[in-house]
Scaffold this motif. Structure first.
Motif, PDB file in Angstrom:
ATOM      1  N   PRO A   1      -4.959 -12.068  -8.003  1.00  0.00           N
ATOM      2  CA  PRO A   1      -4.302 -11.207  -8.993  1.00  0.00           C
ATOM      3  C   PRO A   1      -2.783 -11.368  -8.886  1.00  0.00           C
ATOM      4  CG  PRO A   1      -5.064  -9.914  -7.131  1.00  0.00           C
ATOM      5  CD  PRO A   1      -5.572 -11.295  -6.906  1.00  0.00           C
ATOM      6  N   PRO A   2      -2.016 -10.998  -9.935  1.00  0.00           N
ATOM      7  CA  PRO A   2      -0.567 -11.186  -9.886  1.00  0.00           C
ATOM      8  C   PRO A   2       0.043 -10.482  -8.680  1.00  0.00           C
ATOM      9  CG  PRO A   2      -1.248 -10.429 -12.051  1.00  0.00           C
ATOM     10  CD  PRO A   2      -2.451 -10.375 -11.182  1.00  0.00           C
ATOM     11  N   ASN A   3       1.017 -11.137  -8.097  1.00  0.00           N
ATOM     12  CA  ASN A   3       1.816 -10.607  -6.989  1.00  0.00           C
ATOM     13  C   ASN A   3       1.086 -10.475  -5.660  1.00  0.00           C
ATOM     14  OD1 ASN A   3       4.082 -10.307  -8.648  1.00  0.00           O
ATOM     15  ND2 ASN A   3       3.218  -8.399  -9.459  1.00  0.00           N
ATOM     16  N   VAL A   4      -0.105 -11.015  -5.566  1.00  0.00           N
ATOM     17  CA  VAL A   4      -0.846 -10.893  -4.304  1.00  0.00           C
ATOM     18  C   VAL A   4      -0.238 -11.786  -3.218  1.00  0.00           C
ATOM     19  CG1 VAL A   4      -2.588 -12.688  -4.739  1.00  0.00           C
ATOM     20  CG2 VAL A   4      -3.169 -10.706  -3.353  1.00  0.00           C
ATOM     21  N   GLY A   5       0.480 -12.832  -3.674  1.00  0.00           N
ATOM     22  CA  GLY A   5       1.127 -13.699  -2.684  1.00  0.00           C
ATOM     23  C   GLY A   5       0.673 -15.148  -2.732  1.00  0.00           C
TER      24      GLY A   5
ATOM     25  N   THR B   1       2.747  -3.609   4.236  1.00  0.00           N
ATOM     26  CA  THR B   1       3.222  -4.993   4.394  1.00  0.00           C
ATOM     27  C   THR B   1       4.234  -5.396   3.332  1.00  0.00           C
ATOM     28  OG1 THR B   1       1.264  -5.711   3.203  1.00  0.00           O
ATOM     29  CG2 THR B   1       1.187  -5.904   5.599  1.00  0.00           C
ATOM     30  N   ARG B   2       4.188  -4.775   2.161  1.00  0.00           N
ATOM     31  CA  ARG B   2       5.060  -5.212   1.057  1.00  0.00           C
ATOM     32  C   ARG B   2       6.300  -4.329   0.905  1.00  0.00           C
ATOM     33  NH1 ARG B   2       0.309  -8.020   1.649  1.00  0.00           N
ATOM     34  NH2 ARG B   2      -0.007  -9.522  -0.046  1.00  0.00           N
TER      35      ARG B   2
ATOM     36  N   LEU C   1       1.328 -11.946   6.617  1.00  0.00           N
ATOM     37  CA  LEU C   1       1.604 -13.256   6.016  1.00  0.00           C
ATOM     38  C   LEU C   1       1.239 -14.406   6.955  1.00  0.00           C
ATOM     39  CD1 LEU C   1       2.583 -14.361   3.376  1.00  0.00           C
ATOM     40  CD2 LEU C   1       4.911 -14.281   4.217  1.00  0.00           C
TER      41      LEU C   1
ATOM     42  N   ASN D   1      -4.882 -11.311   2.062  1.00  0.00           N
ATOM     43  CA  ASN D   1      -3.470 -11.542   2.395  1.00  0.00           C
ATOM     44  C   ASN D   1      -2.837 -10.261   2.933  1.00  0.00           C
ATOM     45  OD1 ASN D   1      -0.939 -12.604   2.696  1.00  0.00           O
ATOM     46  ND2 ASN D   1      -0.450 -12.593   0.498  1.00  0.00           N
ATOM     47  N   ASP D   2      -3.087 -10.034   4.218  1.00  0.00           N
ATOM     48  CA  ASP D   2      -2.526  -8.859   4.881  1.00  0.00           C
ATOM     49  C   ASP D   2      -1.232  -9.295   5.551  1.00  0.00           C
ATOM     50  OD1 ASP D   2      -2.052  -6.746   6.683  1.00  0.00           O
ATOM     51  OD2 ASP D   2      -4.148  -6.185   6.690  1.00  0.00           O
TER      52      ASP D   2
ATOM     53  N   PHE E   1       8.274  -3.511  -5.055  1.00  0.00           N
ATOM     54  CA  PHE E   1       6.922  -3.138  -5.493  1.00  0.00           C
ATOM     55  C   PHE E   1       6.888  -1.636  -5.764  1.00  0.00           C
ATOM     56  CE2 PHE E   1       5.257  -7.034  -3.414  1.00  0.00           C
ATOM     57  CZ  PHE E   1       4.273  -7.395  -4.315  1.00  0.00           C
TER      58      PHE E   1
ATOM     59  N   ASN F   1       1.779 -17.624  -4.536  1.00  0.00           N
ATOM     60  CA  ASN F   1       2.899 -18.565  -4.507  1.00  0.00           C
ATOM     61  C   ASN F   1       3.613 -18.584  -3.177  1.00  0.00           C
ATOM     62  OD1 ASN F   1       3.667 -20.284  -6.838  1.00  0.00           O
ATOM     63  ND2 ASN F   1       2.954 -18.419  -7.859  1.00  0.00           N
ATOM     64  N   GLU F   2       3.699 -17.410  -2.569  1.00  0.00           N
ATOM     65  CA  GLU F   2       4.350 -17.324  -1.254  1.00  0.00           C
ATOM     66  C   GLU F   2       3.587 -18.210  -0.262  1.00  0.00           C
ATOM     67  OE1 GLU F   2       7.143 -15.255  -0.722  1.00  0.00           O
ATOM     68  OE2 GLU F   2       7.246 -16.340   1.170  1.00  0.00           O
TER      69      GLU F   2
ATOM     70  N   SER G   1       9.266  -6.406   0.233  1.00  0.00           N
ATOM     71  CA  SER G   1       9.097  -7.533  -0.703  1.00  0.00           C
ATOM     72  C   SER G   1       9.456  -7.123  -2.124  1.00  0.00           C
ATOM     73  CB  SER G   1       7.661  -8.025  -0.688  1.00  0.00           C
ATOM     74  OG  SER G   1       7.269  -8.333   0.605  1.00  0.00           O
TER      75      SER G   1
HETATM   76  N1  LIG Z   1       1.424 -11.026   3.209  1.00  0.00           N
HETATM   77  C1  LIG Z   1       2.556 -10.623   2.655  1.00  0.00           C
HETATM   78  N2  LIG Z   1       3.319  -9.706   3.252  1.00  0.00           N
HETATM   79  C2  LIG Z   1       4.447  -9.267   2.688  1.00  0.00           C
HETATM   80  N3  LIG Z   1       4.926  -9.715   1.523  1.00  0.00           N
HETATM   81  C3  LIG Z   1       4.211 -10.638   0.865  1.00  0.00           C
HETATM   82  C4  LIG Z   1       3.006 -11.144   1.397  1.00  0.00           C
HETATM   83  N4  LIG Z   1       2.524 -12.049   0.535  1.00  0.00           N
HETATM   84  C5  LIG Z   1       3.393 -12.116  -0.487  1.00  0.00           C
HETATM   85  N5  LIG Z   1       4.405 -11.290  -0.291  1.00  0.00           N
HETATM   86  C6  LIG Z   1       5.533 -11.049  -1.186  1.00  0.00           C
HETATM   87  O1  LIG Z   1       5.024 -10.481  -2.375  1.00  0.00           O
HETATM   88  C7  LIG Z   1       5.796 -10.910  -3.489  1.00  0.00           C
HETATM   89  C8  LIG Z   1       4.875 -11.534  -4.531  1.00  0.00           C
HETATM   90  O2  LIG Z   1       4.330 -12.701  -3.978  1.00  0.00           O
HETATM   91  P1  LIG Z   1       4.123 -13.994  -4.869  1.00  0.00           P
HETATM   92  O3  LIG Z   1       5.302 -14.239  -5.728  1.00  0.00           O
HETATM   93  O4  LIG Z   1       3.683 -15.101  -3.997  1.00  0.00           O
HETATM   94  O5  LIG Z   1       2.938 -13.474  -5.758  1.00  0.00           O
HETATM   95  P2  LIG Z   1       1.983 -14.326  -6.695  1.00  0.00           P
HETATM   96  O6  LIG Z   1       0.596 -14.023  -6.272  1.00  0.00           O
HETATM   97  O7  LIG Z   1       2.375 -15.737  -6.698  1.00  0.00           O
HETATM   98  O8  LIG Z   1       2.218 -13.643  -8.083  1.00  0.00           O
HETATM   99  P3  LIG Z   1       2.765 -14.295  -9.450  1.00  0.00           P
HETATM  100  O9  LIG Z   1       2.074 -15.597  -9.604  1.00  0.00           O
HETATM  101  O10 LIG Z   1       2.403 -13.300 -10.449  1.00  0.00           O
HETATM  102  O11 LIG Z   1       4.221 -14.428  -9.226  1.00  0.00           O
HETATM  103  C9  LIG Z   1       6.812 -11.899  -2.940  1.00  0.00           C
HETATM  104  O12 LIG Z   1       8.016 -11.227  -2.728  1.00  0.00           O
HETATM  105  C10 LIG Z   1       6.226 -12.316  -1.609  1.00  0.00           C
HETATM  106  O13 LIG Z   1       7.226 -12.696  -0.687  1.00  0.00           O
END
Ligand SMILES: Nc1ncnc2c1ncn2[C@@H]1O[C@H](COP(=O)(O)OP(=O)(O)OP(=O)(O)O)[C@@H](O)[C@H]1O
Length: 635
Positions: free
Chosen positions: A433-437, A554-555, A602, A599-600, A570, A439-440, A558
């Motif tokens: 889902p969006p923002n789950v991480g 965790t976020r 990182l 993704n708890d 967030f 891309n990170e 972020s």
């Molecule tokens: N496990 C984690 N702990 C803390 N922060 C996290 C973690 N995973 C991701 N983040 C942070 O959450 C934010 C969103 O992550 P990311 O951009 O990777 O989301 P995404 O799933 O790629 O969403 P989208 O594709 O919609 O951008 C970023 O700031 C990232 O650093």
């Protein structure tokens, strides 16, 4: 030890005599003794075992029997007692018999000598079997042979179902479940007519009543009197493995012949189909499962036929295919948060480079990390939230969600696949889902292992910025060429964002794979179908959010970028939305997930991702059979 094993191979079995097996054992003991002195693990136990006197006695018996078989002694006379009888008469008729003759006479008349000679004759005539009464000359035609079957039940179910012939009231064994008690006994078969259970005649009884009689004894002996089926059906034992693309619960299925014999399964479970004799009800085992007993599941055709009825745990909702993915209305997305930086399209675009420079290191050791541009990701975000179906060109024939693929086939045939070292690497597709991480995780993995991983270069019709180069950030192309590529199915994913087209082409993925690297991309659910093919053999990893409180923890430091805000913290609605969307994506698509990562923390997620990727490339995995045998049709 080696010496002893080789000796065993070299000495033919028939020559194993006094110096045979026991000699080998002596050699083995000597070898093991050496190991004991070298303090090798387990050598002491083995040494005492091989030295055990019972083992030596057993080997002596074995050798004697072997010798007996080799000599195969044959009786000199068939009828020794007859000869003795004759001899006694002859001695008695001698006129003046000698002392020796009289002694022989006494010896031969002794009962134990007579018994010995009688035993000799019995063995010589091979006369050991019981004497059966002669078969009657003519058997009446209506006489049926019955069989008494005695099973010892040990709390486990009998593993057979019964049915009643409605017109005659006769009770029959309807099916024998593979690996169950009845099957393992080999004594009850489909079609056998049951006359009695534990002495109770069952003709005319309801099947439930018969079962009560059987169940009255949860343990111990159950005696069936049956008329065996004369022509047994040929068991269609197959080695078929399928992945379930739907959920199934026998308890909610009013049509299953015996719910207790049924087996529930969920989307994504791999099932071993052990019997397809019945066109409607197959027998299967769930993998990985060491349960010996199979269960009843609906056949492919039956499940297809019934799938519109409310007997799945999840009802069929064709229109829910993509619409259910939209939980956030466009209006909600427009909500303005004063605490955040608002950016209009121009401002956003103009911020993009600086922003990406800050957020993402796009150039590590001279390697550009493709596929991380904001506009590309925002086009994806739009796909997540749009209330329009996002695959208008493909639906319904190739829609990857459970509804349409289940409509085609509720099971997908799978085989075990192990990539050869010389084959290209499997594509790794991340989804969440969006923002789950997603891309990170992807970015960090590529940054830390640029020689192993690479993203795919996206295409866009957007005009390049001053600092951009075609083939680095994007492949910049015209709308005409882009549309042409769409029509020729050259994109695994494409869409429009703010009047510009974006897409990930098959060629850019293949380019990475051809270069020997692992291509790591993120996709939307509607691209699952496009990457699950023979060429890319995509391994799909679902990135799932942890529980709400862990998300908040965790976020807290972020930030996220939405359609309208860059780098805002967030909010609790984001977490809520993430959880809701995650549930919906899982409920529709989990049958296609090869691996799930929560993704708890990182670093933990990165470690899990790395190990999942290694498994995907180096260990056998279940993959659709059509990837390996392209002509395979669905079961
Ligand atoms: N496990 C984690 N702990 C803390 N922060 C996290 C973690 N995973 C991701 N983040 C942070 O959450 C934010 C969103 O992550 P990311 O951009 O990777 O989301 P995404 O799933 O790629 O969403 P989208 O594709 O919609 O951008 C970023 O700031 C990232 O650093």
């Amino acid at each position: 030890m080696k010496q002893a094993v080789e000796a065993q191979v070299l000495i033919p079995h028939c020559q194993l005599g006094e110096a045979g097996l026991r000699q080998i054992l002596t050699d083995v003991i000597e070898e093991v003794r050496k190991s004991v002195s070298q303090d090798l693990d387990g050598a002491e136990i083995l040494h005492s075992l091989l030295n055990a006197s019972w083992l030596h006695s057993l080997l002596k018996v074995y050798e004697c029997l072997g010798q007996y078989l080799r000599d195969s002694p044959a009786p000199f006379l068939d009828f020794a007692s007859g000869l003795t009888f004759q001899l006694l008469i002859d001695i008695r008729s001698l006129p003046g018999s000698s002392e020796e003759a009289r002694e022989l006479y006494r010896l031969l008349r002794k009962p134990h000598m007579q018994a010995l000679l009688f035993a000799h004759d019995t063995v010589a005539h091979r006369d050991y079997g019981p004497v059966l009464p002669p078969m009657p000359e003519e058997l009446p035609d209506d006489e049926e042979a019955t069989r008494t079957v005695c099973l010892v039940k040990n709390k486990q179910p009998l593993g057979a179902t019964i049915k009643r012939n409605e017109s005659t009231g006769e009770i029959f064994i309807a099916r024998v479940i593979h690996g169950g008690l009845a099957d393992r006994s080999g004594l009850l078969h489909t079609g056998d007519r049951v006359l009695e259970v534990n002495g109770f005649p069952v003709d005319g009884m309801e099947p439930e009543q018969v079962i009560q009689v059987v169940q009255a004894r949860s343990q111990g002996t159950i005696i069936f009197r049956v008329i065996p089926m004369t022509e047994r059906p040929v068991h269609n034992k197959t080695m078929l493995y399928v992945r379930a693309l739907v959920d199934y619960s026998p308890q909610q299925d009013p049509y299953i012949p015996c719910a207790d014999a049924g087996m529930s399964f969920q989307k994504g479970n791999v099932l071993e189909i052990v019997d397809q004799t019945d066109a409607l009800w197959w027998q299967a085992r769930k993998l990985p499962d060491h349960a010996a007993c199979a269960g009843l599941i609906p056949s492919n055709n039956l499940l297809k036929r019934k799938q519109k009825e409310l007997w799945w745990s999840q009802p069929y909702q064709p229109q829910a295919c993509f619409q259910t993915l939209s939980t956030v209305e466009e209006e909600d997305m427009m909500a303005i948060d004063e605490n955040c930086v608002e950016a209009d399209e121009e401002a956003f675009e103009s911020e993009e480079f600086r922003d990406e420079d800050d957020d993402f290191s796009t150039n590590t050791k001279g390697i550009y990390l493709a596929g991380f541009r904001r506009s590309m990701r925002l086009f994806r975000r739009r796909s997540h939230n749009t209330s329009q179906p996002t695959c208008p060109t493909r639906c319904p024939s190739s829609c990857p969600s459970s509804c349409h693929s289940a409509l085609c086939s509720p099971y997908e045939e799978v085989v075990r696949y192990q990539r050869h070292t010389q084959d290209t690497q499997r594509l790794i597709a991340l989804l969440g889902p969006p923002n789950v991480g997603v891309n990170e995780l992807r970015r960090r993995l590529i940054e830390t292992n640029p020689d192993i991983f690479q993203g795919a270069l996206p295409h866009t019709t957007r005009a390049p910025k001053e600092y951009e180069e075609s083939g680095r950030e994007y492949v910049f192309t015209s709308r005409e060429i882009f549309n042409n590529m769409v029509q020729n199915n050259r994109f695994l994913e494409h869409g429009e964002y703010k009047g510009n087209l974006y897409g990930t082409s098959y060629d850019s993925v293949k380019e990475v794979l051809k270069g020997g690297k692992i291509c790591l991309i993120d996709i939307e659910p509607n691209a699952i179908h496009a990457v699950r093919n023979h060429e890319l053999k995509a391994y799909i990893i679902y990135v799932k959010p942890p529980p709400l409180e862990r998300l908040q923890e965790t976020r807290q430091d972020s930030c996220i970028t939405t359609n309208y805000y860059i780098n805002r913290p967030f909010k609790s609605e984001d977490f809520q939305e993430m959880e809701e969307l995650s549930e919906k994506i899982e409920s529709h698509f989990r049958q296609f997930f090869d691996h799930v990562i929560v993704n708890d923390k990182l670093q933990d997620s990165l470690d899990q991702l790395m190990s999942a990727v290694r498994k995907a490339q180096n260990q056998p995995q279940w993959v659709p059979a059509r990837w390996i045998r392209p002509t395979t049709t669905e079961p």
